[in-house]
Design an enzyme around this catalytic site. Structure first.
Site, short mmCIF file in Angstrom:
data_model
loop_
_atom_site.label_atom_id
_atom_site.label_comp_id
_atom_site.label_asym_id
_atom_site.label_seq_id
_atom_site.Cartn_x
_atom_site.Cartn_y
_atom_site.Cartn_z
N ASN A 192 -2.78 -1.49 12.88
CA ASN A 192 -4.22 -1.22 12.77
C ASN A 192 -4.60 0.12 13.39
O ASN A 192 -5.37 0.89 12.80
CB ASN A 192 -5.03 -2.34 13.42
CG ASN A 192 -4.87 -3.65 12.68
OD1 ASN A 192 -4.22 -3.69 11.64
ND2 ASN A 192 -5.46 -4.71 13.20
N ASN A 238 -14.70 26.63 -26.13
CA ASN A 238 -15.48 25.64 -25.38
C ASN A 238 -15.27 25.74 -23.87
O ASN A 238 -14.15 26.01 -23.41
CB ASN A 238 -15.09 24.22 -25.83
CG ASN A 238 -15.46 23.97 -27.27
OD1 ASN A 238 -16.46 24.50 -27.76
ND2 ASN A 238 -14.65 23.18 -27.95
N TYR A 258 -10.61 -5.48 12.54
CA TYR A 258 -9.91 -5.06 11.32
C TYR A 258 -9.87 -6.16 10.27
O TYR A 258 -9.64 -7.33 10.59
CB TYR A 258 -8.46 -4.63 11.67
CG TYR A 258 -7.65 -4.25 10.45
CD1 TYR A 258 -7.66 -2.94 9.97
CD2 TYR A 258 -6.90 -5.21 9.75
CE1 TYR A 258 -6.93 -2.60 8.83
CE2 TYR A 258 -6.18 -4.87 8.62
CZ TYR A 258 -6.20 -3.56 8.16
OH TYR A 258 -5.49 -3.22 7.04
N GLU A 291 -17.15 21.42 -18.06
CA GLU A 291 -17.55 20.06 -18.44
C GLU A 291 -16.76 19.02 -17.65
O GLU A 291 -17.29 17.99 -17.22
CB GLU A 291 -17.36 19.86 -19.95
CG GLU A 291 -18.36 20.68 -20.76
CD GLU A 291 -17.98 20.80 -22.24
OE1 GLU A 291 -17.23 19.95 -22.74
OE2 GLU A 291 -18.44 21.76 -22.87
N GLN A 349 -7.69 -1.54 3.70
CA GLN A 349 -6.58 -0.90 2.99
C GLN A 349 -7.10 -0.12 1.78
O GLN A 349 -6.47 0.81 1.32
CB GLN A 349 -5.56 -1.96 2.55
CG GLN A 349 -4.35 -1.39 1.87
CD GLN A 349 -3.19 -2.35 1.89
OE1 GLN A 349 -2.58 -2.61 2.92
NE2 GLN A 349 -2.86 -2.93 0.75
N SER A 366 0.82 -1.22 0.00
CA SER A 366 0.00 0.00 0.00
C SER A 366 0.85 1.26 0.00
O SER A 366 0.32 2.37 0.08
CB SER A 366 -0.93 0.00 1.21
OG SER A 366 -0.17 -0.09 2.39
N THR A 416 -38.38 27.21 -14.49
CA THR A 416 -38.73 25.91 -13.91
C THR A 416 -38.93 25.00 -15.12
O THR A 416 -39.39 25.46 -16.17
CB THR A 416 -40.02 25.96 -13.07
OG1 THR A 416 -41.11 26.35 -13.90
CG2 THR A 416 -39.91 26.96 -11.91
N HIS A 417 -38.57 23.75 -14.96
CA HIS A 417 -38.58 22.80 -16.10
C HIS A 417 -37.74 23.32 -17.27
O HIS A 417 -38.02 23.00 -18.43
CB HIS A 417 -40.01 22.52 -16.59
CG HIS A 417 -40.98 22.23 -15.50
ND1 HIS A 417 -41.23 20.97 -15.02
CD2 HIS A 417 -41.75 23.07 -14.76
CE1 HIS A 417 -42.13 21.04 -14.05
NE2 HIS A 417 -42.45 22.30 -13.86
N SER A 433 -10.94 24.30 -30.57
CA SER A 433 -11.12 23.01 -31.23
C SER A 433 -9.97 22.80 -32.21
O SER A 433 -9.45 23.77 -32.78
CB SER A 433 -12.45 23.01 -31.97
OG SER A 433 -12.41 22.13 -33.07
N LYS A 481 -14.20 27.96 -32.49
CA LYS A 481 -14.69 27.39 -31.23
C LYS A 481 -14.06 27.97 -29.97
O LYS A 481 -12.85 28.20 -29.92
CB LYS A 481 -14.41 25.89 -31.23
CG LYS A 481 -15.47 25.12 -31.95
CD LYS A 481 -16.72 25.07 -31.12
CE LYS A 481 -17.49 23.81 -31.42
NZ LYS A 481 -18.55 23.63 -30.45
N LYS A 488 -8.20 4.31 1.42
CA LYS A 488 -7.47 5.56 1.24
C LYS A 488 -7.39 6.06 -0.19
O LYS A 488 -7.60 7.24 -0.46
CB LYS A 488 -6.05 5.40 1.83
CG LYS A 488 -6.05 5.38 3.36
CD LYS A 488 -4.72 5.06 3.96
CE LYS A 488 -4.38 3.60 3.99
NZ LYS A 488 -5.35 2.70 4.64
N1 ARG Z 1 -1.83 -1.01 4.91
C1 ARG Z 1 -2.75 -1.37 5.93
C2 ARG Z 1 -4.05 -0.54 5.81
O1 ARG Z 1 -4.02 0.43 5.10
C3 ARG Z 1 -2.12 -1.12 7.26
C4 ARG Z 1 -2.63 -1.97 8.35
C5 ARG Z 1 -2.10 -3.34 8.22
N2 ARG Z 1 -2.60 -4.17 9.25
C6 ARG Z 1 -2.61 -5.50 9.15
N3 ARG Z 1 -3.13 -6.11 10.14
N4 ARG Z 1 -2.18 -6.10 8.12
O2 ARG Z 1 -5.06 -0.85 6.35
#
Ligand code: ARG
Length: 464
Positions: free
Chosen positions: A109, A284, A316, A289, A321, A22, A154-155, A276, A282, A324
């Site tokens: 964790n 744009n 957990y 958009e 993972q 990760s 409206t509409h 364009s 053009k 994020k």
């Molecule tokens: N990369 C993991 C996450 O984003 C970190 C936690 C890892 N924990 C584990 N028990 N493997 O959640």
């Protein structure tokens, strides 16, 4: 090097290794990871779990790592599994085996979710400050268009007279609610999970309150299992971003319409327009958009976070993972979108004449004509019927209500007099709507003051 290799003597399959990693995502939290580790180690010292000398060595080592990364002399090596591993390995390389004590009474964790909350708190500040600038820009536009008469739709059909100022200010109120939602969310975001360990805290006598205070959290998360096993704060952030995104997207759709030939309400500056490759004429509105298009990504990411959490037994699981990458992606999109739309609003030109010319077309003063009869004592339902007939007549003759002769009006109702023409004049129509919330310019000024006060309170609370 794996933090967890020990019992597992075999090597992870090459593809599984890549799949498991990760660091490419969590490297974004490097400074928060170090900050949280410093707080954790200081706490271990306070609680006599580590001795003073150990604490000083580890904390100094972490500070030097942070400085080196900031200055670029230490590059994050993405061959490591995650940012936590990278920092621990580099620390041990720099200060020796004492660095291995850093992870006492902690798990990745609680570490990862602490880093994440700290990172999101920083992003929260940035996004809300961008929102404030955006709302201010809308307010400026409203202020300079208090008497730009515009057909309210409206509409998507001509409905009643408003002003451009009244119309655009709508987006400031949407923005204020977006801001409020973010602020309310901060209470739930800013709680410390650190010390929850893997799920069941630790047998070491740690002090969770110390680390929470040191890291600027408002409180600790009360239940250790909850601390590591929910991602409702992630979902809530996604959801707030989604609402911001759809508000921006709606404004962008209007900007696109307003720049189109039939409207020609506004001209975008060249800074926010593209041409364009084939059609030389053009210009744009690509940025508008794109903001609309990218909002789909933000809504999709909200969905991803909901689905990620919905079937997870406590506590957990590695599923987390995946919390994020999508949120960082949405945060980046929203920050760029707000910045770009603010710039677009700051630099666009309003074509007052065109807006007002269009307003004359769609019989948007027909309700005012009916209200004229109501003031003379006619029941609204009857007045509506009479005016509908008059509009029909004007459509046939291809004229506006203001062009129809008094004698023709009188054929439909004896109550019509010369003063009807003042009543249906578009400026009068707007001025007569003085009710709270309405388009009367003084009333819109009051609404603008309301927005300005809310923004000032926000800036004062931030100490800006
Ligand atoms: N990369 C993991 C996450 O984003 C970190 C936690 C890892 N924990 C584990 N028990 N493997 O959640």
């Amino acid at each position: 090097m794996k933090l967890w290799s020990g019992m597992l003597t075999g090597k992870l399959d090459d593809i599984a290794e890549i799949f498991n990693k990760s660091i490419n995502v969590d490297k974004r939290m490097v400074f928060e990871d170090i900050e949280a580790s410093i707080a954790h180690v200081e706490m271990l010292g306070n609680c006599n779990i580590l001795n003073n000398g150990e604490v000083i060595k580890i904390v100094d080592g972490l500070k030097i790592l942070s400085k080196d990364i900031q200055e670029g002399s230490l590059k994050i090596d993405t061959n490591y599994e995650d940012i936590h591993t990278f920092i621990e390995v580099k620390l041990v390389e720099r200060i020796g085996v004492v660095g291995k004590k850093m992870h006492t009474a902690r798990s990745r964790n609680d570490q990862v979710v602490t880093d994440f909350r700290l990172t999101l708190r920083k992003e929260y500040r940035e996004i809300t400050s961008f929102l404030v600038e955006y709302i201010e820009e809308i307010t400026n536009l409203a202020q300079s268009n208090l008497d730009t008469i515009m057909a309210g739709l409206t509409h998507l059909q001509p409905a009643q007279p408003v002003t451009f100022g009244h119309h655009i200010l709508t987006y400031a109120f949407m923005g204020l609610r977006d801001l409020e939602r973010m602020k309310d969310f901060l209470k739930r975001l800013n709680q410390s999970p650190l010390g929850a360990g893997a799920l069941a805290t630790t047998t070491h006598p740690i002090d969770r309150i110390y680390t929470a205070k040191k890291l600027g959290f408002d409180s600790i998360m009360q239940n250790s299992i909850d601390a590591v096993s929910d991602r409702d704060f992630v979902i809530e952030f996604h959801s707030n971003l989604s609402l911001i995104a759809i508000h921006l997207s709606r404004l962008c759709e209007e900007i696109i319409l307003w720049t189109s030939q039939p409207f020609s309400y506004i001209n975008l500056s060249d800074e926010y327009s593209t041409g364009s490759s084939i059609m030389p004429q053009k210009k744009n509105p690509d940025m508008a958009e794109l903001i609309k298009g990218k909002s789909g990504k933000i809504i999709g990411n909200l969905n991803q976070s909901l689905i990620m959490v919905k079937g997870l037994a406590l506590a957990y699981s590695k599923d987390f993972q995946e919390d994020k990458q999508s949120l960082f992606e949405s945060i980046d999109i929203i920050k760029l979108s707000i910045k770009i739309i603010t710039g677009m609003l700051k630099t666009l030109k309003i074509n007052k004449e065109n807006i007002e010319k269009q307003a004359k077309k769609g019989f948007i003063n027909a309700t005012d004509l009916a209200d004229y009869l109501v003031e003379k004592g006619v029941a609204f339902r009857d007045a509506h019927h009479i005016c509908a007939k008059i509009v029909g007549k004007c459509i046939k003759e291809n004229i506006g209500l203001e062009d129809l002769k008094l004698e023709d009006y009188k054929k439909e109702s004896e109550f019509f007099e010369e003063d009807l023409y003042t009543k249906i004049d578009l400026l009068t129509c707007v001025r007569n709507r003085k009710v709270l919330g309405g388009p009367n310019p003084e009333e819109v000024n009051r609404q603008i003051d309301f927005v300005k006060r809310a923004i000032n309170d926000e800036l004062n609370n931030r100490g800006e």
